[in-house]
Design a protein around this motif. Structure first.
Motif, PDB file in Angstrom:
ATOM      1  N   LEU A  26       0.833  -1.200   0.000  1.00 27.87           N
ATOM      2  CA  LEU A  26       0.000   0.000   0.000  1.00 27.87           C
ATOM      3  C   LEU A  26       0.868   1.251   0.000  1.00 27.87           C
ATOM      4  N   SER A  27       0.368   2.286  -0.647  1.00 26.20           N
ATOM      5  CA  SER A  27       1.045   3.586  -0.591  1.00 26.20           C
ATOM      6  C   SER A  27       0.516   4.371   0.611  1.00 26.20           C
ATOM      7  N   ALA A  28       1.210   5.437   0.973  1.00 23.93           N
ATOM      8  CA  ALA A  28       0.778   6.252   2.114  1.00 23.93           C
ATOM      9  C   ALA A  28      -0.521   6.991   1.767  1.00 23.93           C
ATOM     10  N   GLY A  29      -1.326   7.245   2.784  1.00 25.98           N
ATOM     11  CA  GLY A  29      -2.557   7.978   2.549  1.00 25.98           C
ATOM     12  C   GLY A  29      -3.687   7.512   3.435  1.00 25.98           C
ATOM     13  N   GLU A  30      -4.889   7.977   3.105  1.00 24.05           N
ATOM     14  CA  GLU A  30      -6.078   7.659   3.896  1.00 24.05           C
ATOM     15  C   GLU A  30      -6.742   6.400   3.344  1.00 24.05           C
ATOM     16  N   TYR A  31      -7.202   5.495   4.281  1.00 25.44           N
ATOM     17  CA  TYR A  31      -7.895   4.260   3.890  1.00 25.44           C
ATOM     18  C   TYR A  31      -9.089   4.061   4.795  1.00 25.44           C
ATOM     19  N   THR A  32     -10.175   3.525   4.192  1.00 27.05           N
ATOM     20  CA  THR A  32     -11.318   3.070   4.971  1.00 27.05           C
ATOM     21  C   THR A  32     -11.318   1.553   4.956  1.00 27.05           C
TER      22      THR A  32
END
Length: 734
Positions: A626-632
């Motif tokens: 996964l890349s950095a950032g927001e996830y639900t």
């Protein structure tokens, strides 16, 4: 039958015949023409222990009857093992006979030129050429001994007065890696002498290592012109014929030039050459063979000598053997005189059952041979003679009356559909269950084959060995059932089966009742002919309450015109609910190698699947790459009891910033930290001095106390809300 000059030129233009000149007495070679029987053969006998001494008149060496041989000693032994440690090759006599004797000599300085063997030979013929030969071996083993000296043996033939008639020198007999017997010899011609003295001497330096020899198979044989065999003008010397067969074979021997007055005598042997008998009156180069009255193996040959020497066996040379094999007349065939066959067999002459290989005729005597492929005819008598592989026949022929009958049973082919239990295009079935459909016969014997040829010929290699558990594939076309019945006939029925799909039940292995809903309806599927649940219910749909969790099953049946298929499904009813996420473990701080692992609370009862886009779900709780950032994060109950979700952030930091006022990368900060208000960031220079402390939503402009810091690498420590710390570094570039 004589040979004309054209025939001789055509057949022998490549053969070289020797001529003998009586003015030349010695040749450093073995006889190139034909040889006679040995006048003398010395093989030293045989035995399990050592042989006896030869006598002082034969050798001046000292005899040893036990132990190793010292210098100047010899023995008569069947092996060299134990005679000279490992300095000598271990060998048996020249023929390989484990009990055959040979003379073994440990050479030493001797008088008389190194003579090691002398013997007088009598009974020879004047005006006759003889071959003298013997087998010698250099005994030294080069792997452990010396290779400085080699035996150098001279054969000398003298008359009784001591005059040398001929001699031959072997030259150096070299060592070999394994010990090799080599034949040496020469031929010479006697004028008026009938007695000679054999002398063998070793010319190599005596009493030196490397000069030890073994001697075996000394022979004197008459030597003369070359004799070549023919039978009826063909280059051949063997025939195989039948007892009492009418034959006429001319045995022919062509004798090259060499004798001034050649004389001939035919001989035969009925004991494989142990003894030979002169054939009275047969004194030309041809012999007519016609007698086949007595079975056996017979040898014939032509003996040749110069003039009256033909009267002495010691003076004759002989041709190679003509071999005649007279085969005994075979015994008469045995078998049933009346034999019944069925039309289904398509019987031929070869189908008639008799005790041995037969030749069949249309008459009891004389008549015409009938080929084995000829079809049998009802009511005809056939006459069989036993035949050998060489075509000899028995005198008596066996008559066999043939009857051809037709099958009396009515056979029915089978064509049916069967259920493919697992819908995998194969099924193990009992094909014997169709026997009652094929024919009503209690005494019939059924056999099953995968191809018609094997069934027709009852080929054991093609027989189905376990018809009660036969694996039928979708591409199996036909199985052939062979029925052998008491009416002497066999018939073949076809079994054609079609694999049909078995109905599938769309119920999962686990069925969940959502907590708080109390009951669930379970549907076995529409359109089947019957339903039977483990509860005893026979409806398409049943209802199960939360109080009755546990194992259940349902069997459905689908009926077709000529077959019925059924399926059973076992499943478990469990209590389920919406998942409760207790924790999400993250691994971040990289560009695209971050991961998320979801942990559920113990109050989560259901069977769940997981997603980070609410579209693609998986059974694994872990998401990687996964890349950095927001996830639900979504957790869905497979039984439809709801979806739990939670937002998380994967952090990463800029690797550099450029505080030069151009509006691009003028400050350094970490994105998405607002999700963790308690997060703090400390920035250090290369010496560990704290330059700036940031909270979750602050940034650094590259200054310290209002002063711009230089281009360099700077370090930071992030302390997250959960207490975890992360350390990294970045570059300031102006």
């Amino acid at each position: 039958m004589s040979l004309n000059s054209n025939t001789l030129h055509r057949k022998y233009q490549l053969l070289l015949f020797i001529s003998f000149s009586y003015s030349i007495h010695t040749y450093a070679q073995l006889c190139e023409g034909s040889l006679g029987d040995p006048v003398i053969e010395i093989d030293f006998g045989s035995g399990s222990d050592r042989g006896g001494a030869l006598g002082s008149n034969i050798t001046a060496f000292t005899y040893s009857n036990s132990g190793e041989l010292d210098e100047g000693e010899y023995t008569i032994a069947n092996t060299t093992s134990g005679l000279k440690s490992n300095a000598w090759h271990v060998t048996s006599d020249h023929t390989g006979d484990s009990n055959g004797y040979m003379m073994v000599i440990n050479s030493a300085v001797l008088a008389s030129e190194g003579v090691f063997y002398t013997k007088s030979v009598t009974g020879l013929c004047s005006n006759t050429t003889y071959e003298f030969s013997a087998y010698l071996m250099n005994l030294m083993n080069p792997s452990v001994g010396t290779d400085e000296y080699h035996p150098d043996v001279t054969f000398r033939i003298s008359d009784s007065a001591g005059n040398v008639l001929g001699s031959y020198n072997t030259g150096d007999i070299s060592q070999t890696s394994s010990g090799i017997w080599q034949q040496y010899g020469f031929f010479f011609t006697l004028d008026n002498d009938e007695e000679v003295i054999i002398t063998m001497l070793n010319s190599a330096p005596s009493a030196h290592p490397g000069n030890d020899i073994a001697l075996d198979d000394i022979a004197f044989r008459p030597c003369g012109p070359t004799i070549i065999n023919f039978i009826n003008d063909d280059l051949n010397s063997a025939v195989t014929i039948c007892e009492d067969e009418l034959v006429s074979y001319t045995f022919q021997s062509h004798v090259s030039s060499g004798y001034l007055n050649p004389q001939y005598q035919w001989q035969y042997s009925d004991d494989l050459g142990q003894t030979w008998v002169d054939l009275t009156g047969q004194t030309t180069t041809n012999y007519l063979f016609t007698d086949t009255s007595t079975p056996g193996t017979y040898l014939y040959r032509l003996a040749v000598a110069n003039g009256t020497n033909i009267d002495s066996a010691a003076c004759r040379i002989t041709s190679e053997d003509f071999i005649v094999v007279v085969l005994a007349t075979p015994e008469a065939l045995t078998g049933a005189s009346e034999q019944v066959f069925c039309t289904t067999q398509q019987p031929t002459i070869s189908t008639i059952e008799v005790s041995a290989t037969a030749i069949w005729y249309n008459e009891a005597t004389d008549g015409t041979i009938i080929p084995n492929t000829t079809a049998l005819i009802d009511g005809i008598t056939y006459y069989g003679a036993q035949a050998t592989v060489n075509g000899c026949e028995s005198d008596i022929r066996l008559p066999v009356l043939v009857s051809i009958v037709s099958p009396t049973l009515v056979i029915t082919n089978v064509e049916a559909s069967i259920c493919d239990t697992d819908n995998d295009y194969e099924e193990n079935i009992d094909i014997t269950i169709y026997e009652g459909i094929i024919v009503d016969c209690e005494d019939c014997v059924f056999s099953y084959f995968e191809n018609l040829f094997d069934a027709d010929n009852y080929d054991e290699a093609g027989k189905i060995l376990d018809p009660e558990n036969y694996n039928w594939y979708q591409d199996t076309v036909i199985v052939y059932a062979r029925i052998d019945s008491p009416d002497q006939c066999y018939q073949i029925a076809e079994i054609i089966l079609y694999l049909e799909d078995t109905p599938m039940i769309g119920i999962d292995d686990f069925v969940g009742i959502c907590a708080g809903y109390n009951t669930i309806s379970i549907d076995a599927g529409y359109g089947f002919n019957s339903y039977l649940w483990s509860t005893g219910e026979t409806t398409q749909i049943i209802t199960i309450s939360e109080e009755n969790l546990g194992l259940y099953s349902v069997t459905i049946t689908e009926e077709h015109i000529d077959y019925t298929c059924s399926s059973t499904k076992e499943f478990e009813v469990i209590l389920s609910n919406t998942a409760v996420i207790s924790q999400i473990d993250i691994r971040d701080w990289s560009e695209n190698d971050n991961s998320i692992t979801i942990q559920l609370s113990a109050v989560s009862l259901g069977d769940y699947e997981y997603s980070i886009d609410n579209v693609n779900y998986q059974n694994s709780t872990k998401f990687t790459n996964l890349s950095a950032g927001e996830y639900t994060v979504y957790v869905r109950d497979k039984n439809g009891c709801g979806i739990a979700e939670e937002i998380i952030y994967l952090l990463n930091y800029p690797k550099y910033f450029t505080p030069n006022g151009d509006g691009n990368h003028d400050t350094w900060f970490i994105e998405n930290t607002y999700s963790e208000p308690s997060l703090t960031i400390k920035i250090f220079d290369r010496y560990g001095k704290i330059l700036k402390i940031l909270d979750y939503n602050a940034y650094w402009d590259g200054t310290y106390k209002g002063n711009m810091l230089p281009n360099s690498d700077y370090w930071f420590v992030v302390t997250r809300e959960n207490g975890q710390r992360y350390t990294g570094h970045f570059s300031l570039k102006r």
